[in-house]
Structure formats: C-alpha cells, structure tokens
Design a protein around this motif. Structure first.
Motif, mmCIF file in Angstrom:
data_model
loop_
_atom_site.group_PDB
_atom_site.id
_atom_site.type_symbol
_atom_site.label_atom_id
_atom_site.label_comp_id
_atom_site.label_asym_id
_atom_site.label_seq_id
_atom_site.Cartn_x
_atom_site.Cartn_y
_atom_site.Cartn_z
ATOM 1 N N CYS A 61 10.505 0.780 1.237
ATOM 2 C CA CYS A 61 9.346 0.362 2.025
ATOM 3 C C CYS A 61 9.533 -1.033 2.608
ATOM 4 O O CYS A 61 9.136 -1.307 3.742
ATOM 5 C CB CYS A 61 8.083 0.421 1.179
ATOM 6 S SG CYS A 61 7.609 2.116 0.717
ATOM 7 N N TRP A 63 1.152 4.131 -2.966
ATOM 8 C CA TRP A 63 0.806 5.534 -2.748
ATOM 9 C C TRP A 63 1.963 6.438 -3.166
ATOM 10 O O TRP A 63 1.754 7.455 -3.838
ATOM 11 C CB TRP A 63 0.452 5.768 -1.279
ATOM 12 C CG TRP A 63 0.126 7.202 -0.968
ATOM 13 C CD1 TRP A 63 -1.094 7.803 -1.054
ATOM 14 C CD2 TRP A 63 1.044 8.215 -0.540
ATOM 15 N NE1 TRP A 63 -0.991 9.131 -0.704
ATOM 16 C CE2 TRP A 63 0.302 9.401 -0.377
ATOM 17 C CE3 TRP A 63 2.415 8.225 -0.271
ATOM 18 C CZ2 TRP A 63 0.892 10.596 0.024
ATOM 19 C CZ3 TRP A 63 3.004 9.420 0.130
ATOM 20 C CH2 TRP A 63 2.242 10.595 0.277
ATOM 21 N N THR A 99 0.821 -1.220 0.000
ATOM 22 C CA THR A 99 0.000 0.000 0.000
ATOM 23 C C THR A 99 0.851 1.265 0.000
ATOM 24 O O THR A 99 0.621 2.174 -0.808
ATOM 25 C CB THR A 99 -0.943 0.007 1.223
ATOM 26 O OG1 THR A 99 -1.655 -1.225 1.275
ATOM 27 C CG2 THR A 99 -1.916 1.167 1.134
ATOM 28 N N LEU A 100 1.848 1.336 0.885
ATOM 29 C CA LEU A 100 2.675 2.542 0.993
ATOM 30 C C LEU A 100 3.455 2.823 -0.295
ATOM 31 O O LEU A 100 3.410 3.955 -0.801
ATOM 32 C CB LEU A 100 3.611 2.443 2.192
ATOM 33 C CG LEU A 100 4.552 3.638 2.404
ATOM 34 C CD1 LEU A 100 3.752 4.918 2.627
ATOM 35 C CD2 LEU A 100 5.486 3.384 3.591
ATOM 36 N N SER A 106 2.200 6.779 -6.915
ATOM 37 C CA SER A 106 1.131 7.616 -7.468
ATOM 38 C C SER A 106 1.408 9.098 -7.229
ATOM 39 O O SER A 106 1.112 9.945 -8.071
ATOM 40 C CB SER A 106 -0.225 7.227 -6.873
ATOM 41 O OG SER A 106 -0.315 7.611 -5.504
ATOM 42 N N GLN A 107 1.999 9.401 -6.094
ATOM 43 C CA GLN A 107 2.344 10.793 -5.791
ATOM 44 C C GLN A 107 3.462 11.284 -6.703
ATOM 45 O O GLN A 107 3.460 12.429 -7.152
ATOM 46 C CB GLN A 107 2.774 10.926 -4.324
ATOM 47 C CG GLN A 107 1.691 10.605 -3.318
ATOM 48 C CD GLN A 107 0.502 11.525 -3.412
ATOM 49 O OE1 GLN A 107 0.595 12.710 -3.131
ATOM 50 N NE2 GLN A 107 -0.634 10.987 -3.827
ATOM 51 N N ASN A 110 -0.191 3.453 7.673
ATOM 52 C CA ASN A 110 0.128 2.089 7.276
ATOM 53 C C ASN A 110 0.806 1.297 8.387
ATOM 54 O O ASN A 110 0.600 0.086 8.495
ATOM 55 C CB ASN A 110 0.966 2.101 5.996
ATOM 56 C CG ASN A 110 0.115 2.400 4.775
ATOM 57 O OD1 ASN A 110 -0.658 1.563 4.324
ATOM 58 N ND2 ASN A 110 0.219 3.606 4.251
ATOM 59 N N GLN A 142 1.114 8.956 5.705
ATOM 60 C CA GLN A 142 0.902 7.622 5.139
ATOM 61 C C GLN A 142 1.702 6.552 5.876
ATOM 62 O O GLN A 142 1.223 5.434 6.075
ATOM 63 C CB GLN A 142 1.272 7.631 3.650
ATOM 64 C CG GLN A 142 0.276 8.368 2.778
ATOM 65 C CD GLN A 142 -1.112 7.770 2.853
ATOM 66 O OE1 GLN A 142 -1.295 6.560 2.769
ATOM 67 N NE2 GLN A 142 -2.112 8.622 3.018
#
Length: 200
Positions: free
Chosen positions: A161, A15, A11-12, A18-19, A39, A35
């Motif tokens: 991550c 994100w 998930t992280l 996408s940023q 998370n 975030q």
C-alpha cells in the motif's frame, strides 16, 4: 491540503488486514479494486497545483475501481496460464508477472485526471483574474503500470500500500495543465497564460 496519503497508507491496509482475517469470506478481487478506487478518490480530494489552486473537477472512484478490476482479472488469467500448483511452494511466482497486466489500472488513473479542472484562484505568479485552469496532459500510463506492478510484487500488505501511494504521487508529477486569464498588472491587463507542471 495536497494529496493525502492516509487513505492508501493506513485505511486501505487496515481494510485488507481485516479481510484477510475473515475466514467466512469468499475470494473475489472486486472488493479490493473497489477499496483502491475509494481510497484513491479520498486521497485526491484536495490535490492542487504547485501554486496552490485546488482541484474542482476530477474523475470518479469507480473509474479507478474498474481499471483495477480489469488488471486483477488479467493477473488471475496469467497465473492460471503460467503457474502450476507446485510452483507456489518453490518460487516467488509473482515476481515474474509482466507489467503489462497493470496497464488497465494505470490507464484508469490517467482517465481519472482526463478533463479535470483546477480552480482559477488563487492565480499563479503574475496572474490576476482567471477564466480557465484545465488539466491538459493527465499523466502517462507508462511508467505508472510498472510502478503498480512493483507494488504488488512486494506481497506484504503495508509495503504494498505504501508503494502504491508512491506510484500514484509519481504519476501526479507528470500531470500538466494551463491557467488562462488576465495578468495582474497593466491597464487594461493583458491576456496571461501560465502553464504548470505537477499536481501535489
């Protein structure tokens, strides 16, 4: 179910990617800190003791968020003070950032587990009816700050991550507590204390 790696490993980074592709955004480290906090909190939802007692009380996502915000601010200040614009093109400047920058983030993770409570059921081996099951040592700031620093020095989203996830799991291995209650055997059952080490 114990620690869930999906929020941090899937998930992280999703994100973050996408940023990075959104050119209309104004730079700020605060959304990333938020975030990470959200998370982490999700990943820790079902953390348990080695014998399967789940967490019933822990910290808040905002605690983690604020710690990372403070560390990102220190990182930004260190960059401004130590790196000229030409340095970005001639060396891997982030490898020189001191691990002390990440102490606020590490302290926030420790604070998250300070005062945490685990369920008294199931009881540990030899235990019967429990009265309390508290975290007594919420882990250590050092070496967590170094592990966080090492993650950010990787520079690439998915390895970063993944390394953060590893750092957080390693920290949980240093969290300790104590189950207090009555023994499973005996008439009447005597008091029983079971110290435990590691959250999983």
């Amino acid at each position: 179910m114990p620690w869930n790696p999906i929020p941090l490993q899937t998930t992280l980074p999703g994100w973050m990617m996408s940023q990075a592709s959104n050119t209309s955004l104004t730079y700020s480290y605060k959304p990333l800190a938020k975030q990470i906090g959200l998370n982490y909190h999700l990943a820790a939802t079902a953390v348990q003791t080695p014998y399967g007692a789940p967490v019933v009380k822990k910290g808040k996502a905002r605690t983690i968020q604020l710690g990372f915000e403070a560390s990102f601010k220190l990182a930004e200040e260190w960059q401004t003070a130590n790196i000229s614009p030409t340095d970005y093109t001639i060396k891997q400047w982030n490898s020189e950032m001191p691990n002390a920058v990440w102490i606020p983030a590490a302290k926030a993770v420790v604070k998250y587990w300070t005062g945490a409570t685990m369920s008294t059921a199931p009881p540990p081996p030899g235990g019967g009816v429990g009265t309390t099951n508290k975290v007594l040592i919420p882990g250590l700031t050092v070496p967590l700050n170094s592990a966080i620093g090492s993650a950010f020095k990787l520079g690439k989203t998915y390895p970063l991550c993944s390394a953060l996830n590893v750092a957080f799991i390693a920290h949980l291995k240093l969290v300790t507590g104590s189950w207090v209650g009555l023994a499973a055997a005996g008439t009447p059952p005597p008091p029983f204390v079971f110290p435990w080490v590691t959250l999983i």
